[in-house]
Every structure is written in structure tokens, then in C-alpha cells.
Design a protein around this motif. Structure first.
Motif, PDB file in Angstrom:
ATOM      1  N   GLU A  67      34.165  72.168 -12.051  1.00  0.00           N
ATOM      2  CA  GLU A  67      35.281  72.150 -11.109  1.00  0.00           C
ATOM      3  C   GLU A  67      35.085  70.969 -10.184  1.00  0.00           C
ATOM      4  OE1 GLU A  67      37.426  76.253 -10.353  1.00  0.00           O
ATOM      5  OE2 GLU A  67      35.443  76.193  -9.440  1.00  0.00           O
ATOM      6  N   VAL A  68      36.178  70.232  -9.957  1.00  0.00           N
ATOM      7  CA  VAL A  68      36.152  69.039  -9.126  1.00  0.00           C
ATOM      8  C   VAL A  68      37.154  69.230  -7.997  1.00  0.00           C
ATOM      9  CG1 VAL A  68      36.673  66.573  -9.098  1.00  0.00           C
ATOM     10  CG2 VAL A  68      35.478  67.559 -11.030  1.00  0.00           C
ATOM     11  N   GLU A  69      36.771  68.766  -6.810  1.00  0.00           N
ATOM     12  CA  GLU A  69      37.661  68.875  -5.657  1.00  0.00           C
ATOM     13  C   GLU A  69      37.762  67.524  -4.964  1.00  0.00           C
ATOM     14  OE1 GLU A  69      38.099  71.422  -1.501  1.00  0.00           O
ATOM     15  OE2 GLU A  69      36.406  71.810  -2.827  1.00  0.00           O
ATOM     16  N   ILE A  70      38.995  67.120  -4.699  1.00  0.00           N
ATOM     17  CA  ILE A  70      39.289  65.945  -3.892  1.00  0.00           C
ATOM     18  C   ILE A  70      40.363  66.366  -2.895  1.00  0.00           C
ATOM     19  CG2 ILE A  70      40.213  63.591  -3.854  1.00  0.00           C
ATOM     20  CD1 ILE A  70      39.256  63.284  -6.757  1.00  0.00           C
ATOM     21  N   GLU A  71      40.132  66.102  -1.633  1.00  0.00           N
ATOM     22  CA  GLU A  71      41.111  66.414  -0.577  1.00  0.00           C
ATOM     23  C   GLU A  71      41.700  67.812  -0.715  1.00  0.00           C
ATOM     24  OE1 GLU A  71      44.008  63.295  -0.027  1.00  0.00           O
ATOM     25  OE2 GLU A  71      42.460  61.737  -0.059  1.00  0.00           O
ATOM     26  N   GLU A  72      40.847  68.788  -0.862  1.00  0.00           N
ATOM     27  CA  GLU A  72      41.198  70.207  -0.907  1.00  0.00           C
ATOM     28  C   GLU A  72      41.994  70.630  -2.142  1.00  0.00           C
ATOM     29  OE1 GLU A  72      42.973  71.321   2.828  1.00  0.00           O
ATOM     30  OE2 GLU A  72      41.280  70.514   3.966  1.00  0.00           O
ATOM     31  N   VAL A  73      42.032  69.797  -3.174  1.00  0.00           N
ATOM     32  CA  VAL A  73      42.633  70.171  -4.455  1.00  0.00           C
ATOM     33  C   VAL A  73      41.479  70.337  -5.434  1.00  0.00           C
ATOM     34  CG1 VAL A  73      44.196  69.520  -6.318  1.00  0.00           C
ATOM     35  CG2 VAL A  73      44.736  68.875  -3.954  1.00  0.00           C
ATOM     36  N   LYS A  74      41.393  71.519  -6.057  1.00  0.00           N
ATOM     37  CA  LYS A  74      40.250  71.844  -6.914  1.00  0.00           C
ATOM     38  C   LYS A  74      40.737  72.351  -8.271  1.00  0.00           C
ATOM     39  CE  LYS A  74      36.536  75.240  -6.682  1.00  0.00           C
ATOM     40  NZ  LYS A  74      35.866  76.173  -5.774  1.00  0.00           N
ATOM     41  N   ARG A  75      40.217  71.713  -9.349  1.00  0.00           N
ATOM     42  CA  ARG A  75      40.598  72.109 -10.707  1.00  0.00           C
ATOM     43  C   ARG A  75      39.449  71.803 -11.670  1.00  0.00           C
ATOM     44  NH1 ARG A  75      46.132  69.738  -9.559  1.00  0.00           N
ATOM     45  NH2 ARG A  75      47.163  71.504  -8.611  1.00  0.00           N
ATOM     46  N   PRO A  76      39.458  72.428 -12.857  1.00  0.00           N
ATOM     47  CA  PRO A  76      38.434  72.116 -13.872  1.00  0.00           C
ATOM     48  C   PRO A  76      38.710  70.777 -14.548  1.00  0.00           C
ATOM     49  CG  PRO A  76      39.931  73.812 -14.688  1.00  0.00           C
ATOM     50  CD  PRO A  76      40.329  73.521 -13.274  1.00  0.00           C
ATOM     51  N   VAL A  77      37.644  70.014 -14.768  1.00  0.00           N
ATOM     52  CA  VAL A  77      37.748  68.667 -15.330  1.00  0.00           C
ATOM     53  C   VAL A  77      36.517  68.403 -16.194  1.00  0.00           C
ATOM     54  CG1 VAL A  77      37.752  66.208 -14.721  1.00  0.00           C
ATOM     55  CG2 VAL A  77      39.029  67.808 -13.324  1.00  0.00           C
ATOM     56  N   LEU A  78      36.684  67.627 -17.265  1.00  0.00           N
ATOM     57  CA  LEU A  78      35.530  67.151 -18.027  1.00  0.00           C
ATOM     58  C   LEU A  78      34.887  65.996 -17.264  1.00  0.00           C
ATOM     59  CD1 LEU A  78      36.736  67.160 -21.731  1.00  0.00           C
ATOM     60  CD2 LEU A  78      34.947  68.576 -20.716  1.00  0.00           C
ATOM     61  N   ILE A  79      33.582  66.087 -17.078  1.00  0.00           N
ATOM     62  CA  ILE A  79      32.812  65.093 -16.328  1.00  0.00           C
ATOM     63  C   ILE A  79      31.864  64.385 -17.284  1.00  0.00           C
ATOM     64  CG2 ILE A  79      31.084  64.786 -14.501  1.00  0.00           C
ATOM     65  CD1 ILE A  79      33.731  65.721 -13.426  1.00  0.00           C
ATOM     66  N   ALA A  80      31.849  63.052 -17.238  1.00  0.00           N
ATOM     67  CA  ALA A  80      30.876  62.280 -18.020  1.00  0.00           C
ATOM     68  C   ALA A  80      29.566  62.240 -17.250  1.00  0.00           C
ATOM     69  CB  ALA A  80      31.395  60.865 -18.256  1.00  0.00           C
ATOM     70  N   ILE A  81      28.481  62.425 -17.985  1.00  0.00           N
ATOM     71  CA  ILE A  81      27.155  62.375 -17.362  1.00  0.00           C
ATOM     72  C   ILE A  81      26.585  60.983 -17.604  1.00  0.00           C
ATOM     73  CG2 ILE A  81      24.837  63.365 -17.326  1.00  0.00           C
ATOM     74  CD1 ILE A  81      26.191  66.008 -18.313  1.00  0.00           C
ATOM     75  N   GLY A  82      26.409  60.251 -16.505  1.00  0.00           N
ATOM     76  CA  GLY A  82      25.924  58.880 -16.573  1.00  0.00           C
ATOM     77  C   GLY A  82      24.408  58.806 -16.516  1.00  0.00           C
ATOM     78  N   GLY A  83      23.913  57.599 -16.411  1.00  0.00           N
ATOM     79  CA  GLY A  83      22.482  57.370 -16.268  1.00  0.00           C
ATOM     80  C   GLY A  83      22.010  57.743 -14.873  1.00  0.00           C
ATOM     81  N   GLU A  84      20.693  57.703 -14.679  1.00  0.00           N
ATOM     82  CA  GLU A  84      20.075  58.128 -13.421  1.00  0.00           C
ATOM     83  C   GLU A  84      20.616  57.370 -12.206  1.00  0.00           C
ATOM     84  OE1 GLU A  84      18.085  60.711 -13.088  1.00  0.00           O
ATOM     85  OE2 GLU A  84      18.008  61.080 -15.239  1.00  0.00           O
ATOM     86  N   ARG A  85      20.814  56.081 -12.339  1.00  0.00           N
ATOM     87  CA  ARG A  85      21.193  55.263 -11.181  1.00  0.00           C
ATOM     88  C   ARG A  85      22.635  54.745 -11.252  1.00  0.00           C
ATOM     89  NH1 ARG A  85      15.540  52.926 -11.711  1.00  0.00           N
ATOM     90  NH2 ARG A  85      14.397  54.185 -10.199  1.00  0.00           N
ATOM     91  N   GLU A  86      23.428  55.325 -12.108  1.00  0.00           N
ATOM     92  CA  GLU A  86      24.809  54.869 -12.219  1.00  0.00           C
ATOM     93  C   GLU A  86      25.652  55.417 -11.078  1.00  0.00           C
ATOM     94  OE1 GLU A  86      26.708  54.848 -16.065  1.00  0.00           O
ATOM     95  OE2 GLU A  86      24.742  54.985 -17.036  1.00  0.00           O
ATOM     96  N   GLU A  87      26.581  54.578 -10.627  1.00  0.00           N
ATOM     97  CA  GLU A  87      27.453  54.933  -9.519  1.00  0.00           C
ATOM     98  C   GLU A  87      28.474  55.987  -9.956  1.00  0.00           C
ATOM     99  OE1 GLU A  87      30.345  52.728  -6.286  1.00  0.00           O
ATOM    100  OE2 GLU A  87      29.880  51.659  -8.125  1.00  0.00           O
ATOM    101  N   PRO A  88      28.739  56.971  -9.101  1.00  0.00           N
ATOM    102  CA  PRO A  88      29.792  57.939  -9.416  1.00  0.00           C
ATOM    103  C   PRO A  88      31.155  57.260  -9.461  1.00  0.00           C
ATOM    104  CG  PRO A  88      28.441  58.712  -7.580  1.00  0.00           C
ATOM    105  CD  PRO A  88      28.058  57.294  -7.840  1.00  0.00           C
ATOM    106  N   LEU A  89      31.971  57.654 -10.438  1.00  0.00           N
ATOM    107  CA  LEU A  89      33.327  57.126 -10.607  1.00  0.00           C
ATOM    108  C   LEU A  89      34.308  58.280 -10.696  1.00  0.00           C
ATOM    109  CD1 LEU A  89      32.874  54.503 -13.501  1.00  0.00           C
ATOM    110  CD2 LEU A  89      33.019  54.036 -11.050  1.00  0.00           C
ATOM    111  N   ILE A  90      35.505  58.060 -10.199  1.00  0.00           N
ATOM    112  CA  ILE A  90      36.609  58.998 -10.414  1.00  0.00           C
ATOM    113  C   ILE A  90      37.569  58.304 -11.372  1.00  0.00           C
ATOM    114  CG2 ILE A  90      38.528  60.260  -9.379  1.00  0.00           C
ATOM    115  CD1 ILE A  90      36.913  60.229  -6.735  1.00  0.00           C
TER     116      ILE A  90
END
Length: 167
Positions: A67-90
């Protein structure tokens, strides 16, 4: 336009949540978090996909449902799992699922409405698209642009008329 960043809250299967500042990348398909955050949230990759990186390389990414939330909106989403030091992306799929778009003028996230075309209205839109691709009844140069707010017709006719029309 500069970078757009947003606070992203991800909820794990263990009841924990992580808040990350993430770069909004409308060229990225998936939202990506570092592997360390995925482990802390006990997110397990149930799927795998190939991803093209900006430098042209291709890598395999594990995808986990969260589940992902941005600005009080929350829904299920597929998330890619990056490397240890990779920057989070939306990525854009998260933006669409949660109902956001990036305003190209301000660079800020704005709420938008989901798009659904069905029934006779959809057939009318499809006919209009085909008609405009052939040059339309006016024979002029018109184009169609698909936006999250709908289709927009733009251009000019052979009779000198021009403009923008939403439909």
C-alpha cells in the motif's frame, strides 16, 4: 521544469510503514524503493520484470505489492525493489492509480480523475480520432492529444480556422 519530489509512505505486510522522500519520475513505469526499505517492511517480490534504465542498461527488478500513500491518498501498488543505495522513485503507474499528475508549470503534484471510456461515447471518440487522422472533414492539419483530463483537438483547418477543442 525542475525536479518534482514528494513524500511517499509505504506500508509493509508487517504493519510497519516507511516514509521516503522520492523523485517523481513520469518516465518511470514503477515506483522504486531501496532494498533496505523493502526488507524493513518485509515486502516480498512476487513478480519479476525487465526494466530499461536511463543509461540504456536493462536490469531485472523484483515487484512487491504494497500500500502506497501520497498526500492522504492510499491504494495498493506494485513496487519495484531497487538496489541498496538507489534513490526512491515515484513512477507514473503509482501517480495514475493514486490519482495524481505533475503540473508542468509549477512542478507540483495535482489531483486528477481517472479516465474510463466505454459505450457509445467511446465509439464517438474513436470515430473522431480516426476522422482527424485522415485530416478531418475540413482537410486541415489537426491533431489529438490524450491528457488525463480527456482528449484535446488542436491545429488549423484549410479554411484558416484554428484552435483547441476538448471532447
Amino acid at each position: 521544469m525542475g525536479e518534482t519530489r514528494a513524500l511517499l509512505r509505504i506500508y509493509g505486510m508487517n504493519g510497519k510503514a516507511a516514509e521516503l522522500e522520492a523523485l517523481v519520475d513520469i518516465g518511470a513505469t514503477f515506483t522504486k524503493i531501496p532494498a533496505t526499505a523493502a526488507r524493513e517492511l518485509e515486502l516480498e517480490a512476487k513478480y519479476e520484470t525487465d526494466v530499461a534504465l536511463a543509461d540504456g542498461r536493462r536490469v531485472k527488478r523484483g515487484l512487491a505489492l504494497a500500500e502506497v500513500e501520497i498526500e492522504e491518498v492510499k491504494r495498493p501498488v506494485l513496487i519495484a525493489i531497487g538496489g541498496e543505495r538507489e534513490e526512491p522513485l515515484i513512477g507514473y503507474t503509482t501517480l495514475e492509480i493514486l490519482g495524481f499528475k505533475v503540473n508542468p508549470i509549477t512542478g507540483k503534484l495535482e489531483r486528477t480523475i481517472a479516465i474510463e471510456y466505454e459505450g457509445s461515447e467511446s465509439r464517438e471518440r474513436q470515430a473522431a480520432v480516426k476522422d482527424k487522422r485522415r485530416g478531418g472533414p475540413s482537410g486541415g492539419r489537426w491533431g489529438l492529444l490524450g491528457l488525463s483530463s480527456g482528449l484535446v483537438e488542436f491545429g488549423g483547418g484549410s479554411g484558416g480556422g484554428s484552435g483547441v477543442r476538448e471532447f
